[in-house]
Design a protein around this motif. Structure first.
Motif, PDB file in Angstrom:
ATOM      1  N   GLY A  18       0.810  -1.214   0.000  1.00 49.50           N
ATOM      2  CA  GLY A  18       0.000   0.000   0.000  1.00 49.50           C
ATOM      3  C   GLY A  18       0.839   1.257   0.000  1.00 49.50           C
ATOM      4  O   GLY A  18       0.734   2.100   0.890  1.00 49.50           O
ATOM      5  N   CYS A  19       1.662   1.404  -1.012  1.00 50.37           N
ATOM      6  CA  CYS A  19       2.590   2.529  -1.065  1.00 50.37           C
ATOM      7  C   CYS A  19       1.859   3.877  -0.999  1.00 50.37           C
ATOM      8  O   CYS A  19       2.328   4.820  -0.383  1.00 50.37           O
ATOM      9  N   GLY A  20       0.675   3.937  -1.639  1.00 54.26           N
ATOM     10  CA  GLY A  20      -0.109   5.168  -1.608  1.00 54.26           C
ATOM     11  C   GLY A  20       0.511   6.310  -2.388  1.00 54.26           C
ATOM     12  O   GLY A  20       0.054   7.441  -2.302  1.00 54.26           O
ATOM     13  N   ARG A  27      -7.141   1.283  -2.482  1.00 51.41           N
ATOM     14  CA  ARG A  27      -6.006   0.724  -1.774  1.00 51.41           C
ATOM     15  C   ARG A  27      -5.095   0.013  -2.752  1.00 51.41           C
ATOM     16  O   ARG A  27      -5.509  -0.875  -3.475  1.00 51.41           O
ATOM     17  N   CYS A  28      -3.872   0.417  -2.767  1.00 51.97           N
ATOM     18  CA  CYS A  28      -2.886  -0.208  -3.635  1.00 51.97           C
ATOM     19  C   CYS A  28      -2.535  -1.582  -3.073  1.00 51.97           C
ATOM     20  O   CYS A  28      -2.213  -1.724  -1.916  1.00 51.97           O
ATOM     21  N   SER A  29      -2.611  -2.591  -3.914  1.00 47.24           N
ATOM     22  CA  SER A  29      -2.346  -3.949  -3.433  1.00 47.24           C
ATOM     23  C   SER A  29      -0.989  -4.450  -3.886  1.00 47.24           C
ATOM     24  O   SER A  29      -0.634  -5.591  -3.674  1.00 47.24           O
ATOM     25  N   TYR A  38      10.716  -2.003  -6.573  1.00 45.86           N
ATOM     26  CA  TYR A  38       9.876  -2.310  -7.737  1.00 45.86           C
ATOM     27  C   TYR A  38       8.527  -2.811  -7.249  1.00 45.86           C
ATOM     28  O   TYR A  38       8.457  -3.561  -6.277  1.00 45.86           O
ATOM     29  N   GLU A  39       7.465  -2.406  -7.912  1.00 41.98           N
ATOM     30  CA  GLU A  39       6.138  -2.840  -7.519  1.00 41.98           C
ATOM     31  C   GLU A  39       5.803  -4.181  -8.153  1.00 41.98           C
ATOM     32  O   GLU A  39       5.715  -4.296  -9.369  1.00 41.98           O
ATOM     33  N   ASN A  40       5.609  -5.174  -7.300  1.00 45.42           N
ATOM     34  CA  ASN A  40       5.230  -6.486  -7.786  1.00 45.42           C
ATOM     35  C   ASN A  40       3.755  -6.731  -7.507  1.00 45.42           C
ATOM     36  O   ASN A  40       3.276  -6.378  -6.427  1.00 45.42           O
TER      37      ASN A  40
END
Ligand SMILES: [Zn+2]
Length: 59
Positions: A18-20, A27-29, A38-40
């Motif tokens: 949940g970097c936001g 809600r970021c998952s 890196y967003e996985n």
């Protein structure tokens, strides 16, 4: 789980959730790699089950 960018392996709980900050609505998952950020995408439950099954088979 394994980071799709740098290949660093980490527990999903270790990742940054949940970097936001990415601008995604709600809600970021995504799970960020603690090493390279890196967003996985979160691992699917089925994949997890499959992985634990494979581990059992090996040992
Ligand atoms: Zn995000």
């Amino acid at each position: 789980m394994k980071c799709g960018y740098c290949g660093h392996e980490f527990a999903e709980e270790e990742g940054i959730r949940g970097c936001g900050k990415c601008g995604k609505p709600g809600r970021c998952s995504m799970v960020r790699c603690p090493k390279c950020f890196y967003e996985n995408p979160p691992e699917l439950k089925m994949v997890k089950r499959l992985k634990s099954f494979l581990k059992k088979e090996k040992s």
